[in-house]
Design an enzyme around this catalytic site. Sequence first.
Site, PDB file in Angstrom:
ATOM      1  N   GLY A  74       6.777 -12.563 -37.508  1.00  0.00           N
ATOM      2  CA  GLY A  74       7.449 -11.419 -36.897  1.00  0.00           C
ATOM      3  C   GLY A  74       8.864 -11.252 -37.419  1.00  0.00           C
ATOM      4  CG  HIS A 200       3.760 -17.970 -33.335  1.00  0.00           C
ATOM      5  ND1 HIS A 200       4.587 -18.636 -32.456  1.00  0.00           N
ATOM      6  CD2 HIS A 200       4.550 -17.106 -34.004  1.00  0.00           C
ATOM      7  CE1 HIS A 200       5.827 -18.187 -32.613  1.00  0.00           C
ATOM      8  NE2 HIS A 200       5.832 -17.262 -33.539  1.00  0.00           N
ATOM      9  CB  THR A 238      -0.126 -17.021 -53.428  1.00  0.00           C
ATOM     10  OG1 THR A 238       0.162 -16.955 -54.815  1.00  0.00           O
ATOM     11  CG2 THR A 238      -1.587 -17.358 -53.211  1.00  0.00           C
ATOM     12  CB  CYS A 325      12.209 -17.954 -30.972  1.00  0.00           C
ATOM     13  SG  CYS A 325      11.515 -16.805 -29.887  1.00  0.00           S
TER      14      CYS A 325
HETATM   15  N1  PLP Z   1      10.154 -10.466 -31.944  1.00  0.00           N
HETATM   16  C1  PLP Z   1      10.000 -10.944 -30.712  1.00  0.00           C
HETATM   17  C2  PLP Z   1      10.072 -10.007 -29.547  1.00  0.00           C
HETATM   18  C3  PLP Z   1       9.776 -12.301 -30.513  1.00  0.00           C
HETATM   19  O1  PLP Z   1       9.633 -12.782 -29.271  1.00  0.00           O
HETATM   20  C4  PLP Z   1       9.727 -13.163 -31.631  1.00  0.00           C
HETATM   21  C5  PLP Z   1       9.548 -14.626 -31.450  1.00  0.00           C
HETATM   22  O2  PLP Z   1       9.680 -15.138 -30.381  1.00  0.00           O
HETATM   23  C6  PLP Z   1       9.870 -12.610 -32.912  1.00  0.00           C
HETATM   24  C7  PLP Z   1      10.090 -11.255 -33.034  1.00  0.00           C
HETATM   25  C8  PLP Z   1       9.804 -13.460 -34.153  1.00  0.00           C
HETATM   26  O3  PLP Z   1       8.461 -13.737 -34.505  1.00  0.00           O
HETATM   27  P1  PLP Z   1       8.106 -15.013 -35.412  1.00  0.00           P
HETATM   28  O4  PLP Z   1       8.259 -16.216 -34.540  1.00  0.00           O
HETATM   29  O5  PLP Z   1       6.682 -14.778 -35.838  1.00  0.00           O
HETATM   30  O6  PLP Z   1       9.034 -15.003 -36.563  1.00  0.00           O
END
Ligand code: PLP
Length: 397
Positions: A74, A200, A238, A325
């Site tokens: 993401g 994920h 790739t 995150c």
């Molecule tokens: N956008 C949102 C709203 C998220 O909650 C997150 C991850 O928690 C992301 C983007 C980032 O995604 P990724 O962990 O796949 O990089």
Amino acid sequence: MTGNNQSTYLDFNAGAPLLPQVRSLMAEALTETGNASSVHGFGRAARHRVETARVQLAALVGASPSRVVFTSGGTEANNQALHCMSRDHDATILVSAVEHDSVIAAAPDAQQIPVGRDGIIDLENLRQRLTRLREDSTAPILVSVMLANNETGVISPLREVAELAHAFGALVHCDAVQAAGKIPVDMDALGIDLLTLSSHKLGGPQGAGALILSKTPALRASPLIHGGGQERGLRAGTENVAAIAGFGLAAELAREGLAGAGRLASLRDGLESGIRELAPEVEIFGSAVPRLLNTSCFTMPGVLAETQVMALDLEGVAVSAGAACSSGKVAPSRVLHAMGVDQDRAACAIRVSLGWSSEKAHIDHFLQAWGALYSRKGGQAAKPTDSTEPARSTKAA
Ligand code: PLP
């Protein structure tokens, strides 16, 4: 859900456990040899897995498979979406104040559109900004608004955002990482020009994501990562075939599972009834507006989020403080701040998020551990009751 001494995993918005069907498919894919760009049989078999996933992803959001660009997650997809605009020095990017860091940090010069106390974007503010921008120039504008917030679960009025943006000739990017698979997402019906997904969060593997483009003629996508011509020249490198195949299956299972989402709503409502009973002064953020039915963000007044997360961890319950995150650090929540929550209360907010493996026993475990901490910290916790008792809140979207 067990592992690392944890027995109750309630942190799905940080990352959902891999679905068993996805694990089996990936294990099979990992035994195979072949680069999806090779023309021989091995390569064609790998290509078949990638293209199957493309169709599965597109179906989840009502898009055409040819518009799906696979990325490493993401974060990359959000960066890629904003990159389409930020190359143009005259362009303006508008983002909501509660976007994920991967949007905010990718567009440091973006104008931020405020949200109200309920976490919903201020549409009047957006209208005024667009009006002012269009008075001055005809340069490109991109409006980036997430479909559902990762901390509170609050769902944005995306259709209204897109109607407004399009009326001013702006493009719309939507980070649907948390919403996809939890609520129906139809890119065309919502009017989204670019959409971000992450594997994920759906029960797929980590390290796979996608940016999905609409057919908007004004959209001039350009790659962020250069090299071979993979992904129609939009994302070199790739392909991670096993991860992409797992992502595709997770998307298909999420689409099939949307109908059963009521199960999570009743677990989440049971959780919220339970905490309100334990601590009547608890504050649940975004509870008066449409919210994801798997997410609950609330305070234990006077007890720091770090303390709650660590105490719960010792009892075998995994939850998050604020946005998790960001490399394990517990920072004050930018999202709650944008909602006008004062720092003292925001510092006491935790997020509980549920998903496919969540059960009533996990909610009961959480309530027992959280209630015990609340009493130790001087609260007047009542004994937790059965979380299946009639829920007081059914506000989930
Ligand atoms: N956008 C949102 C709203 C998220 O909650 C997150 C991850 O928690 C992301 C983007 C980032 O995604 P990724 O962990 O796949 O990089």
